[in-house]
Scaffold this active site. Structure first.
Site, PDB file in Angstrom:
ATOM      1  N   GLU A  42      50.588 -49.529  -5.137  1.00  0.00           N
ATOM      2  CA  GLU A  42      51.316 -50.797  -5.025  1.00  0.00           C
ATOM      3  C   GLU A  42      50.964 -51.696  -6.192  1.00  0.00           C
ATOM      4  O   GLU A  42      49.819 -51.800  -6.610  1.00  0.00           O
ATOM      5  CB  GLU A  42      50.951 -51.490  -3.705  1.00  0.00           C
ATOM      6  CG  GLU A  42      51.682 -52.818  -3.517  1.00  0.00           C
ATOM      7  CD  GLU A  42      51.569 -53.356  -2.097  1.00  0.00           C
ATOM      8  OE1 GLU A  42      51.794 -52.578  -1.146  1.00  0.00           O
ATOM      9  OE2 GLU A  42      51.248 -54.544  -1.942  1.00  0.00           O
ATOM     10  N   ASP A  86      46.415 -49.099  -1.826  1.00  0.00           N
ATOM     11  CA  ASP A  86      46.869 -50.467  -2.034  1.00  0.00           C
ATOM     12  C   ASP A  86      45.859 -51.245  -2.871  1.00  0.00           C
ATOM     13  O   ASP A  86      44.937 -51.860  -2.350  1.00  0.00           O
ATOM     14  CB  ASP A  86      47.078 -51.144  -0.673  1.00  0.00           C
ATOM     15  CG  ASP A  86      47.593 -52.563  -0.819  1.00  0.00           C
ATOM     16  OD1 ASP A  86      47.717 -53.040  -1.972  1.00  0.00           O
ATOM     17  OD2 ASP A  86      47.869 -53.196   0.210  1.00  0.00           O
ATOM     18  N   ASP A  89      48.533 -45.257   5.060  1.00  0.00           N
ATOM     19  CA  ASP A  89      49.287 -46.456   4.680  1.00  0.00           C
ATOM     20  C   ASP A  89      48.283 -47.569   4.334  1.00  0.00           C
ATOM     21  O   ASP A  89      47.398 -47.864   5.131  1.00  0.00           O
ATOM     22  CB  ASP A  89      50.182 -46.871   5.869  1.00  0.00           C
ATOM     23  CG  ASP A  89      51.224 -47.900   5.482  1.00  0.00           C
ATOM     24  OD1 ASP A  89      51.471 -48.096   4.275  1.00  0.00           O
ATOM     25  OD2 ASP A  89      51.805 -48.516   6.405  1.00  0.00           O
ATOM     26  N   GLY A 114      59.735 -54.045   5.775  1.00  0.00           N
ATOM     27  CA  GLY A 114      61.185 -54.007   5.968  1.00  0.00           C
ATOM     28  C   GLY A 114      61.667 -54.691   7.242  1.00  0.00           C
ATOM     29  O   GLY A 114      62.822 -55.112   7.310  1.00  0.00           O
ATOM     30  N   ASN A 140      59.094 -48.771   4.462  1.00  0.00           N
ATOM     31  CA  ASN A 140      58.061 -48.804   5.496  1.00  0.00           C
ATOM     32  C   ASN A 140      58.448 -49.793   6.594  1.00  0.00           C
ATOM     33  O   ASN A 140      58.794 -50.940   6.305  1.00  0.00           O
ATOM     34  CB  ASN A 140      56.736 -49.279   4.897  1.00  0.00           C
ATOM     35  CG  ASN A 140      56.043 -48.205   4.095  1.00  0.00           C
ATOM     36  OD1 ASN A 140      56.681 -47.334   3.519  1.00  0.00           O
ATOM     37  ND2 ASN A 140      54.728 -48.271   4.052  1.00  0.00           N
TER      38      ASN A 140
HETATM   39 ZN   LIG Z   1      52.962 -52.139   3.772  1.00  0.00          ZN
END
Ligand SMILES: [Zn+2]
Length: 282
Positions: free
Chosen positions: A134, A104, A82, A210, A230
Site C-alpha cells: 500500500e 501495509d 490483509d 469499499g 476489499n
Molecule cells: Zn484495507
C-alpha cells in the site's frame, strides 16, 4: 481450481475490466457464507485474514480450516493476509498456509516501506505467493468530515511508479478517496488521480475501504483500472443486524442465529460480486 495465489487471476481481471473481491473472514459462519457466494456466482475470490485473527490462539487452525475448504472448492480461492504489519508476520501466515500477503507500510517513510516490501516480495515469491503493498494512506471513514486531511494521504503517481519498480510488488493498493469502516460524509473517488497512477504503473491496482461506495463509483473505479476491491464493513453490519433479528424471532436458537450469519454473508457477498463483474469468471 482450488486454492491459488490470486496474482494470475488479478491479471485476468485487469485485462477483462472486472474486479476480484477480497472479503475478510473472522470466523467460520462468515467464511462459509463468503465461500458459498463465490461458488454460487462462479467467481474467483480472496479470503482476507487480519493480524488480529492470526494472533489468536486458534489463528493457525483457522487458516488451515479455510485452506482445507478452499482446496475442495470448484472456484479459485486465495487466502491473503490483509494489512500485514511486518516481514515476520507475512512469513508466519504463509507458513500457516496462506497463499498471498498484503503488507501495509503506507504510513512508514517511503524508503522504509520500499525496503521491507522488497524483502517480503523476495521471500514470498520463493514460496510461490504474491504480494500486495500500500502506498499513501487509506484513512478511516470518520475522517471524511475533513476532506483536506483525506486528500493529503492520497497516493502520488510518481511515487507509485518508483515504488513498484523498486519493490517488484505484484499489486498495489492506492489511496484515492475510499476509507475503512463507516463513512461520515459522502465519499468521492478521485478518478483523475487513478488514471494518472494507472498510466505510470502496470501492476493490478487495489481499492480498500469499499463499503459505503455507490455501485456507479465501484464501476467507475474498475473502468479506471482497479482490479481488486476489499470489502468487510457492510457485510459485518448486515450480518449483525440479521443475527439480532433472528435472535428476537420466535423459535430462535443457537443454530438459527449461526445460520443467519452465514446467509447474510452469502447474500451480501453475492451483491458485491455482481457489481464487481466477477460473476462467471471462475
Ligand atoms: Zn484495507
Amino acid at each position: 481450481m482450488p486454492l491459488v495465489s490470486i496474482i494470475p487471476e488479478l491479471k485476468k481481471a485487469q485485462a477483462g475490466q472486472y474486479a476480484i473481491p477480497l472479503f475478510d473472514s473472522f470466523e467460520m459462519k462468515g467464511f462459509e457464507g463468503t465461500l458459498a457466494a463465490l461458488e454460487q456466482n462462479r467467481s474467483p475470490g480472496i479470503i482476507g485474514i487480519l493480524p488480529l485473527t492470526i494472533n489468536k490462539p486458534e489463528g493457525r487452525a483457522f487458516v488451515r480450516y479455510i485452506r482445507a475448504r478452499a482446496e475442495n472448492s470448484p472456484v479459485p480461492v486465495s487466502i491473503m493476509l490483509d494489512h500485514g504489519e511486518s516481514f515476520e508476520q507475512c512469513i508466519q501466515i504463509l507458513d500457516y498456509g496462506a497463499t498471498d500477503v498484503m503488507f501495509d507500510g503506507g504510513q512508514l517513510p517511503m524508503a522504509e516501506n520500499i525496503e521491507i516490501t522488497r524483502m517480503i516480495v523476495r521471500a514470498a515469491h520463493t514460496m510461490g505467493a504474491g504480494v500486495e503493498a500500500e502506498l499513501g494512506w487509506v484513512g478511516a471513514g470518520s475522517d471524511y468530515e475533513d476532506p483536506e486531511k483525506v486528500r493529503q494521504g492520497f497516493t502520488k503517481p510518481e511515487e507509485a511508479e518508483r515504488f513498484v519498480e523498486k519493490t517488484g510488488v505484484d499489486a498495489l493498493a492506492v489511496a484515492i478517496g475510499s476509507a475503512h469502516g463507516v463513512y461520515k460524509g459522502e465519499p468521492q473517488l478521485a478518478l483523475d488521480l487513478l488514471a494518472e497512477i494507472r498510466e505510470r504503473v502496470d501492476v493490478p491496482l487495489v481499492l480498500h475501504g469499499g463499503s459505503g461506495l455507490a455501485d456507479n463509483q465501484f464501476q467507475a473505479a474498475i473502468k479506471g483500472g482497479i482490479s481488486k476491491i476489499n470489502i468487510f464493513t457492510n457485510l459485518g453490519l448486515a450480518a449483525g443486524k440479521r443475527m439480532a433479528e433472528t435472535a428476537n424471532a420466535e423459535n430462535s436458537s443457537y443454530f438459527s442465529i449461526g445460520s443467519a450469519a452465514k446467509k447474510a454473508f452469502a447474500e451480501g457477498c453475492r451483491g458485491f460480486i455482481n457489481v464487481f463483474g466477477s460473476t462467471g469468471k471462475a
